[in-house]
Structures are given as structure tokens and as C-alpha cells.
Design a protein around this motif. Sequence first.
Motif, short mmCIF file in Angstrom:
data_model
loop_
_atom_site.label_atom_id
_atom_site.label_comp_id
_atom_site.label_asym_id
_atom_site.label_seq_id
_atom_site.Cartn_x
_atom_site.Cartn_y
_atom_site.Cartn_z
N HIS A 1 45.13 23.38 26.23
CA HIS A 1 45.91 24.80 25.94
C HIS A 1 44.66 26.07 25.10
CE1 HIS A 1 50.30 24.08 26.68
NE2 HIS A 1 49.45 22.67 26.79
N ASP A 2 44.71 26.97 26.09
CA ASP A 2 43.79 28.33 25.28
C ASP A 2 43.98 28.86 24.84
OD1 ASP A 2 40.86 27.79 27.15
OD2 ASP A 2 41.96 26.79 27.43
N PHE A 3 44.39 29.08 23.80
CA PHE A 3 45.18 30.44 23.13
C PHE A 3 44.81 31.95 22.98
CE2 PHE A 3 45.99 26.02 21.25
CZ PHE A 3 47.44 25.86 20.72
N PRO A 4 45.65 32.64 23.29
CA PRO A 4 44.75 33.31 22.80
C PRO A 4 44.33 34.29 21.63
CG PRO A 4 46.99 34.15 24.01
CD PRO A 4 46.44 32.16 23.24
N THR A 5 43.32 34.63 21.13
CA THR A 5 42.15 35.23 20.27
C THR A 5 43.31 35.64 19.21
OG1 THR A 5 41.32 37.35 20.93
CG2 THR A 5 40.37 34.82 20.94
N TYR A 6 44.17 37.26 20.01
CA TYR A 6 45.05 37.26 18.89
C TYR A 6 46.43 35.95 17.55
CZ TYR A 6 48.53 37.14 21.76
OH TYR A 6 49.65 36.93 23.40
N SER A 7 46.26 35.16 18.25
CA SER A 7 47.08 33.95 17.66
C SER A 7 45.92 33.12 16.54
CB SER A 7 48.03 33.17 18.63
OG SER A 7 46.61 32.13 19.26
N LEU A 8 44.93 32.95 16.75
CA LEU A 8 44.02 32.34 15.48
C LEU A 8 44.17 32.99 14.63
CD1 LEU A 8 40.84 32.20 17.23
CD2 LEU A 8 42.50 30.81 17.79
N ASN A 9 44.79 31.97 13.19
CA ASN A 9 44.64 32.78 11.87
C ASN A 9 43.18 32.20 11.23
OD1 ASN A 9 47.09 32.44 11.41
ND2 ASN A 9 47.59 30.72 11.64
N LYS A 10 42.69 33.80 11.24
CA LYS A 10 41.22 33.81 11.50
C LYS A 10 40.30 33.28 10.34
CE LYS A 10 40.77 36.64 15.18
NZ LYS A 10 40.52 36.79 15.45
N GLU A 11 41.30 33.18 9.00
CA GLU A 11 40.67 32.87 7.94
C GLU A 11 40.22 31.15 7.80
OE1 GLU A 11 44.27 31.22 5.48
OE2 GLU A 11 44.90 32.16 6.64
N PHE A 12 40.61 30.89 8.73
CA PHE A 12 40.12 29.25 9.06
C PHE A 12 38.94 28.96 10.02
CE2 PHE A 12 44.59 28.67 8.58
CZ PHE A 12 44.20 27.91 7.05
N PHE A 13 38.70 29.82 10.43
CA PHE A 13 37.38 29.64 11.47
C PHE A 13 36.19 30.73 11.36
CE2 PHE A 13 41.23 29.30 14.13
CZ PHE A 13 41.47 28.99 14.53
N GLN A 14 35.28 29.47 11.61
CA GLN A 14 33.10 30.09 10.78
C GLN A 14 32.38 30.04 12.52
OE1 GLN A 14 32.09 28.06 7.98
NE2 GLN A 14 33.09 29.05 6.57
N GLU A 15 32.06 31.26 12.69
CA GLU A 15 30.92 30.87 14.22
C GLU A 15 30.22 29.57 13.82
OE1 GLU A 15 30.96 32.11 16.71
OE2 GLU A 15 32.11 33.83 16.49
N SER A 16 29.92 29.22 14.79
CA SER A 16 28.99 28.12 15.07
C SER A 16 28.32 28.48 15.62
CB SER A 16 30.01 26.68 15.23
OG SER A 16 29.03 25.79 15.95
N GLU A 17 27.25 27.73 15.98
CA GLU A 17 25.47 27.34 16.12
C GLU A 17 25.37 26.62 17.69
OE1 GLU A 17 22.56 29.66 15.77
OE2 GLU A 17 24.41 30.83 13.80
N ARG A 18 26.35 26.10 17.88
CA ARG A 18 26.18 25.38 19.45
C ARG A 18 27.49 26.10 20.40
NH1 ARG A 18 29.95 19.60 19.65
NH2 ARG A 18 29.06 19.31 21.50
N HIS A 19 26.07 25.90 21.10
CA HIS A 19 26.38 26.49 22.32
C HIS A 19 26.30 24.83 23.77
CE1 HIS A 19 26.67 30.62 20.98
NE2 HIS A 19 25.16 30.11 20.82
N THR A 20 27.82 25.21 24.65
CA THR A 20 26.92 24.59 25.65
C THR A 20 27.25 24.77 26.83
OG1 THR A 20 29.38 24.03 25.60
CG2 THR A 20 28.31 22.38 24.70
N VAL A 21 26.97 24.47 28.13
CA VAL A 21 27.36 25.30 29.68
C VAL A 21 28.21 24.11 30.33
CG1 VAL A 21 25.70 26.29 31.73
CG2 VAL A 21 25.58 25.54 29.32
N CYS A 22 28.97 25.21 30.68
CA CYS A 22 30.15 24.50 31.82
C CYS A 22 29.29 25.24 33.56
CB CYS A 22 31.35 24.60 31.73
SG CYS A 22 32.45 24.56 33.23
N SER A 23 29.02 23.62 34.24
CA SER A 23 28.60 24.89 35.92
C SER A 23 30.11 25.62 36.33
CB SER A 23 28.49 23.44 36.66
OG SER A 23 30.09 22.70 36.49
N TRP A 24 30.69 25.66 35.88
CA TRP A 24 31.92 26.89 36.85
C TRP A 24 31.99 27.98 35.88
CZ3 TRP A 24 37.63 27.59 36.43
CH2 TRP A 24 38.08 27.00 35.96
N LYS A 25 32.51 27.22 34.45
CA LYS A 25 33.04 28.15 33.88
C LYS A 25 32.23 29.70 32.99
CE LYS A 25 35.32 25.35 32.05
NZ LYS A 25 36.12 24.31 30.91
N GLY A 26 30.64 28.84 33.15
CA GLY A 26 29.53 29.61 31.68
C GLY A 26 29.55 29.18 30.57
#
Length: 98
Positions: free
Chosen positions: A25-50
Motif C-alpha cells: 500500500h503506497d500512502f499519499p504523502t499528505y497522510s503521513l504523520n511527518k513527526e516520525f520521519f527523517q530523510e535517509s541517505e539510502r537510495h535504490t533503483v528499480c528497473s521500471w519505477k526509477g
Amino acid sequence: MSVKAIWNGQVLAESAQTVQLEGNHDFPTYSLNKEFFQESERHTVCSWKGVASYYAVVVGENINRAAAWYYPDPSRMADAIKDHVAFWNGVSVLSAEG
């Protein structure tokens, strides 16, 4: 139907408008309780999503590194998940009627 993402007893996101893709389930960003989130340095690549970016989820003293991911600039084939966030790594995603 409302869907919630929960970790360590906290609701990280809740929405009746998630996008289901590849079993997640992909949640719209407006539905996040942003107080619990911190940007990460991690990145991955999906062959069809980017290129995916990640968030660490922080609840109290507990940190779940790279527990959530999103595609800031998804491919045209994955445009439905632009501005959406998905979860894994111990985050419970629960559906409930009403």
C-alpha cells in the motif's frame, strides 16, 4: 476502507486512498504523520519505477532505518505512486472497514 501503517504503537500514516502496487500500500504523502520521519541517505533503483529514496522512522528512542520508501521522480509507468510512500521492515500495514 482505511489503511494504517503502524510501528512501535504509533500510526505513521493513515488513508483510505492508498495505491496498491506489487503487494504494497503506497500512502499519499499528505497522510503521513511527518513527526516520525527523517530523510535517509539510502537510495535504490528499480528497473521500471526509477530511483527510490528512503525515510528512517523514529518513534521515541527507536529508529527503523529505511523503513519507508518513495519515488520522488517515478517513471511514467509508475506515475500512480508519485507523492506516495510505502513501508516495510517491521512496519505493520493494516486494513480496516469503515
